[in-house]
Motif scaffolding. Structure first.
Motif, PDB file in Angstrom:
ATOM      1  N   GLN A   1      14.438 -22.555  23.208  1.00 43.24           N
ATOM      2  CA  GLN A   1      14.449 -21.918  24.533  1.00 43.24           C
ATOM      3  C   GLN A   1      15.643 -22.399  25.353  1.00 43.24           C
ATOM      4  O   GLN A   1      16.309 -21.616  26.030  1.00 43.24           O
ATOM      5  CB  GLN A   1      13.145 -22.246  25.279  1.00 43.24           C
ATOM      6  CG  GLN A   1      12.974 -21.516  26.601  1.00 43.24           C
ATOM      7  CD  GLN A   1      12.917 -20.020  26.432  1.00 43.24           C
ATOM      8  OE1 GLN A   1      12.048 -19.508  25.757  1.00 43.24           O
ATOM      9  NE2 GLN A   1      13.856 -19.312  27.025  1.00 43.24           N
ATOM     10  N   ARG A   2      15.941 -23.694  25.270  1.00 46.36           N
ATOM     11  CA  ARG A   2      17.062 -24.246  26.039  1.00 46.36           C
ATOM     12  C   ARG A   2      18.392 -23.641  25.584  1.00 46.36           C
ATOM     13  O   ARG A   2      19.238 -23.270  26.405  1.00 46.36           O
ATOM     14  CB  ARG A   2      17.087 -25.770  25.866  1.00 46.36           C
ATOM     15  CG  ARG A   2      18.091 -26.480  26.766  1.00 46.36           C
ATOM     16  CD  ARG A   2      18.116 -27.966  26.469  1.00 46.36           C
ATOM     17  NE  ARG A   2      18.791 -28.262  25.214  1.00 46.36           N
ATOM     18  CZ  ARG A   2      20.112 -28.389  25.070  1.00 46.36           C
ATOM     19  NH1 ARG A   2      20.897 -28.243  26.121  1.00 46.36           N
ATOM     20  NH2 ARG A   2      20.642 -28.655  23.896  1.00 46.36           N
ATOM     21  N   LEU A   3      18.558 -23.509  24.259  1.00 42.71           N
ATOM     22  CA  LEU A   3      19.808 -22.957  23.730  1.00 42.71           C
ATOM     23  C   LEU A   3      19.960 -21.485  24.107  1.00 42.71           C
ATOM     24  O   LEU A   3      21.064 -21.011  24.390  1.00 42.71           O
ATOM     25  CB  LEU A   3      19.850 -23.122  22.204  1.00 42.71           C
ATOM     26  CG  LEU A   3      19.944 -24.574  21.707  1.00 42.71           C
ATOM     27  CD1 LEU A   3      19.807 -24.633  20.199  1.00 42.71           C
ATOM     28  CD2 LEU A   3      21.257 -25.206  22.152  1.00 42.71           C
TER      29      LEU A   3
ATOM     30  N   THR B   1      14.812 -25.090  34.459  1.00 46.06           N
ATOM     31  CA  THR B   1      15.787 -25.934  33.763  1.00 46.06           C
ATOM     32  C   THR B   1      15.065 -26.803  32.736  1.00 46.06           C
ATOM     33  O   THR B   1      14.024 -27.373  33.021  1.00 46.06           O
ATOM     34  CB  THR B   1      16.536 -26.830  34.768  1.00 46.06           C
ATOM     35  OG1 THR B   1      15.573 -27.503  35.577  1.00 46.06           O
ATOM     36  CG2 THR B   1      17.443 -26.006  35.655  1.00 46.06           C
ATOM     37  N   LEU B   2      15.633 -26.867  31.544  1.00 44.02           N
ATOM     38  CA  LEU B   2      14.999 -27.590  30.442  1.00 44.02           C
ATOM     39  C   LEU B   2      15.929 -28.689  29.952  1.00 44.02           C
ATOM     40  O   LEU B   2      17.114 -28.438  29.721  1.00 44.02           O
ATOM     41  CB  LEU B   2      14.694 -26.623  29.287  1.00 44.02           C
ATOM     42  CG  LEU B   2      13.814 -25.415  29.645  1.00 44.02           C
ATOM     43  CD1 LEU B   2      13.874 -24.380  28.534  1.00 44.02           C
ATOM     44  CD2 LEU B   2      12.383 -25.853  29.866  1.00 44.02           C
TER      45      LEU B   2
ATOM     46  N   LEU C   1      17.613 -23.443  13.738  1.00 43.67           N
ATOM     47  CA  LEU C   1      16.647 -22.829  14.660  1.00 43.67           C
ATOM     48  C   LEU C   1      16.878 -21.332  14.781  1.00 43.67           C
ATOM     49  O   LEU C   1      18.010 -20.849  14.685  1.00 43.67           O
ATOM     50  CB  LEU C   1      16.790 -23.440  16.065  1.00 43.67           C
ATOM     51  CG  LEU C   1      16.318 -24.879  16.260  1.00 43.67           C
ATOM     52  CD1 LEU C   1      16.592 -25.300  17.695  1.00 43.67           C
ATOM     53  CD2 LEU C   1      14.843 -25.004  15.961  1.00 43.67           C
ATOM     54  N   THR C   2      15.793 -20.594  14.976  1.00 42.65           N
ATOM     55  CA  THR C   2      15.923 -19.178  15.322  1.00 42.65           C
ATOM     56  C   THR C   2      15.250 -18.980  16.675  1.00 42.65           C
ATOM     57  O   THR C   2      14.662 -19.907  17.231  1.00 42.65           O
ATOM     58  CB  THR C   2      15.245 -18.263  14.284  1.00 42.65           C
ATOM     59  OG1 THR C   2      13.827 -18.439  14.369  1.00 42.65           O
ATOM     60  CG2 THR C   2      15.710 -18.568  12.885  1.00 42.65           C
ATOM     61  N   THR C   3      15.348 -17.782  17.214  1.00 45.87           N
ATOM     62  CA  THR C   3      14.712 -17.480  18.503  1.00 45.87           C
ATOM     63  C   THR C   3      13.213 -17.737  18.393  1.00 45.87           C
ATOM     64  O   THR C   3      12.558 -17.242  17.471  1.00 45.87           O
ATOM     65  CB  THR C   3      14.946 -16.003  18.871  1.00 45.87           C
ATOM     66  OG1 THR C   3      16.354 -15.777  18.882  1.00 45.87           O
ATOM     67  CG2 THR C   3      14.345 -15.684  20.217  1.00 45.87           C
TER      68      THR C   3
END
Length: 796
Positions: free
Chosen positions: A69-71, A86-87, A98-100
């Protein structure tokens, strides 16, 4: 130029892009994880298991899902990021492949009174468009069918600059909304019982006002007695019409009382603003008790609870209004929509049909679109969130589920398993945090965390196939094939709780006698009416302690010690031994470190970038002033006591110089519900769902009640923890309590003294009593879905 001949026998080398088939996690240290390193196969179903508090959610949600989520958020512009949460980057060395991530968690849907199942999904939006196109008579745009839009109109002159001249023009506007003007789209109106606000036989000087905070001559009571609008020595029943209006309903008026500027306001609007505007759970106990006593919520007489005004209810399609459509059971509404053949809105009907069919497919066909979102259980809320993903064309996405079988009858778990496999077979990675062996069994890959909970967990005990888990020797492996046996002998009831003609929600005049003095289990498929029977028909009055699945409210300053009331006797013990004030031993009061205000960390807000939390240098994260830490009890200061686990603290406060019976009693209850590993100062925000419910159970066990009503206490519990819970329930019954449990877990059913089974289906197909008797009789009869599944479970 020559071309080499191609031979089919030579297979081309795999493309480098196809080599990224793993999600690699190295050095994960979030919460209690201890440098966890694992590799998760993509496009497979991976189940994460382990005892409650072992670190499953920390790995899946707080590490993998949070970083994805942050990316994704970082791909947006700084302007857009300013509007997003904000993360911070999780505590992990490497996260690769990682994927979505699409997270489908158990967070309850908002409890806003205007939020319904229809508004939480896209179903209501599509219905409004449908009625605005096909409804007869035509009353306006989709807004005219929305109970969140009020009808407003206005007119006036507007001034503008045009061609260097100031021009005035008359403008008018109107918006046709669907909101009921009486209840403002809430479906219910609140009335105050005036007899609970004041005693009309007394005067204000004699303390006529009985509202908490308005008694004893404080500023609130002086505001009324010294306002000058009425005689404070005259009994309220002798007030004139004007005096009574000024007392109860007067608009805000500025005035001076004892030389101080104050705003006078009628008692009713003042109470509505100061007390009724808050959520019930956030109120102090004495205020909540007053509100429960003084406020009655009744169905709005103008819209009959539909939330819509007369215009919205008058427009119909085939003699059905939008209010009728929203009140229908979704399975019936799907059949009605299927019967509409209108080429002009064909794409809309197709999309609406798919959404409604998804509800039925996921086992929520018994709901209606007007059901308030706040009344859904955690499992129902999670499945409502799943609906938007079922028909999705996305592939190569990572779906993350948090115990998707919570609140599901064994009959419904098979259907949920099919959905998880379908998402995987479309080419997605599916990560599931789960305890139920039926769902673990369908996994392609299993990650077992443990071996214990809290500080005793946070490591990977096993990684591999389900077959390997069975023989792997971990706690999960050992308990995987556990099967409870039906009780040979059951307890005899000491009395009965009679319920006659129960009609809450979908109950169809149920008559049942719930035995007291025994362990009674209420079961049935999801939506059969279990909670309606237990919470709607058993009066939550004297002697009834109800432990539901509502979330615990608490900030990062709240911890098990503050939530359970344990900190009070501890502070008093420290104060007594050291001869100082108890307030010094609270990190939220006088003893707080002045630099971090008792938080232990300093938060730096970096606008659209993730904020940074650094340990306070002054108190080194201990949260207290240095002078407070000079005071000791049994050789420990207050920060060392809060760093103890429940088990350590139970021993510490049980004997010796630090012996504190009041604290020891609370700690014993926490240990009884299996929370011995929690530290007293651990923030509530870091607890798992199962831990929070057991914390709530431990707190309620202190209440003087003869009847305990528990709503799915096995939610979030590992197979090994269920045994401990059954032992706790037995101890409660043996102590003379009556325990009534709403439950789907077969081990609890088999352990019951009496079973009440509702069904046979959900919604209007349920709500009837289909069996009552002992577990052995239910297994022998096999007459209901529950009976068949319980018989299979116990191997009978």
């Amino acid at each position: 130029m020559s071309m080499a001949p191609r031979t089919d026998s030579q297979s081309p080398a795999p493309h480098v892009a196809d080599s990224h088939d793993l999600i690699r996690v190295h050095g994960a240290r979030e919460n209690n994880l201890k440098d966890v390193s694992i590799e998760i196969p993509k496009r497979r179903l991976t189940v994460f298991t382990g005892v409650s508090g072992s670190g499953k959610s920390s790995l899946v949600f707080d590490t993998i899902a949070a970083e994805s989520q942050r990316l994704i958020n970082e791909t947006y512009s700084a302007f857009v990021q300013g509007f997003m949460p904000t993360l911070a980057r999780p505590e992990v060395d490497v996260l690769d492949g990682l994927t979505t991530v699409i997270t489908v968690d158990q967070q309850r849907l908002g409890a806003d009174p205007r939020s319904t199942v229809g508004t939480a999904t896209d179903a209501n939006a599509m219905l409004r468009i449908l009625f605005s196109r096909l409804g007869k008579p035509h009353i306006g745009s989709p807004k005219a069918f929305s109970f969140n839009v009020a009808s407003i109109s206005g007119a006036g002159a507007v001034t503008m600059e045009r061609g260097g001249q100031t021009v005035k023009e008359r403008r008018s506007f109107s918006i046709t909304g669907g909101m009921c003007p009486r209840c403002e789209g809430r479906g219910s109106v609140s009335d105050l019982d005036l007899t609970q606000l004041y005693d009309d036989s007394k005067s204000l000087s004699e303390g006529a006002i009985t509202v908490p905070g308005y008694t004893g001559g404080g500023w609130n009571s002086r505001l009324y007695s010294e306002s000058g609008f009425f005689d404070p020595d005259k009994p309220i029943r002798k007030f004139t019409k004007k005096e009574l209006h000024d007392f109860l309903h007067r608009e805000p008026t500025r005035m001076k009382i004892a030389g101080i500027n104050m705003t006078y306001e009628g008692l009713i609007p003042r109470i509505q603003r100061s007390m009724l505007a808050k959520e019930r759970e956030g109120m102090q106990p004495h205020i909540r008790e007053f509100v429960d006593r003084a406020v009655t919520f009744t169905t709005c007489p103008e819209c009959d609870g539909t939330r819509l005004n007369e215009g919205a209810r008058s427009s119909k399609i085939k003699r059905i209004s939008i209010a009728d459509a929203c009140a229908m059971q979704i399975s019936d509404l799907a059949a009605w929509v299927r019967g509409l053949d209108e080429p002009s809105v064909a794409p809309l009907l197709t999309a609406l049909q798919q959404t409604l069919d998804s509800f039925v497919e996921i086992g929520l066909g018994y709901l209606s679109l007007d059901r308030p979102a706040g009344t859904l259980s955690g499992g129902e809320a999670q499945r409502v969130k799943m609906i938007r993903h079922l028909g999705s064309s996305l592939t190569d996405v990572t779906y993350v589920f948090d115990e998707p079988t919570i609140g599901l009858h064994p009959h419904d778990i098979q259907r949920m398993n099919d959905l998880l496999l379908r998402l995987r077979d479309k080419g997605n990675t599916v990560l599931v945090v789960e305890h139920k062996p039926e769902t673990i069994a369908i996994a392609d890959h299993v990650v077992d965390l443990g071996p214990g909970a809290g500080t005793a967990g946070g490591t990977v005990c096993f990684e591999g196939t389900v077959g390997g888990l069975r023989t792997g020797g971990t706690i999960t492996g050992r308990h995987f094939d556990d099967r409870a046996v039906v009780k040979e002998t059951v307890r005899k009831p000491t009395g009965t709780l009679e319920i006659r003609g129960a009609r809450t929600h979908n109950l169809q005049g149920v008559d049942v006698d719930i035995p007291l003095g025994v362990l009674a289990v209420v079961t049935g498929v999801a939506g059969s009416g279990k909670s309606s029977l237990v919470h709607g028909s058993i009066p939550a009055g004297e002697g009834v302690v109800s432990v539901d699945q509502a979330a615990i409210r608490g900030s990062r300053r709240s911890n098990p010690a503050t939530y359970t009331g344990l900190l009070d006797p501890i502070r008093k013990a420290f104060a007594k031994v050291n001869g100082v004030k108890p307030a010094l031993f609270s990190a939220n009061s006088e003893g707080a470190c002045p630099t971090c205000n008792g938080a232990g960390v300093i938060y730096t807000d970096l606008a659209m970038m993730a904020g940074v939390a650094t340990t306070c240098e002054e108190c080194e994260g201990k949260r207290f002033q240095a002078s407070v830490l000079d005071y000791h009890l049994g050789g420990r200061d207050i920060s060392e006591v809060l760093a103890m686990s429940v088990t350590e603290a139970e021993e510490f406060f049980g004997a010796g110089e630090a012996a504190t019976p009041a604290a020891h009693r609370i700690l014993t209850r926490l240990a009884d519900v299996g929370l011995g590993y929690l530290t007293l100062g651990q923030p509530l925000t870091t607890l798992s769902g199962g831990e929070r419910q057991r914390l709530k159970l431990a707190t309620h066990m202190a209440e003087k009640g003869g009847v305990y009503v528990l709503d799915e206490p096995t939610a979030g519990l590992h197979l090994a923890d269920v045994e401990q819970l059954l032992g706790l329930l037995d101890r409660l019954v043996d102590a003379g309590k009556s325990v009534i449990v709403v439950e789907h877990h077969q081990a609890v059913m088999a352990h019951a003294d009496w079973i009440i089974d509702l069904g046979p289906g959900a919604g209007h197909d349920g709500g009837r009593l289909v069996f009552e008797g002992t577990p052995a009789e239910l297994v022998a009869a096999r007459s209901t879905l529950t009976g068949k599944h319980l018989a299979t479970y116990v191997g009978s």
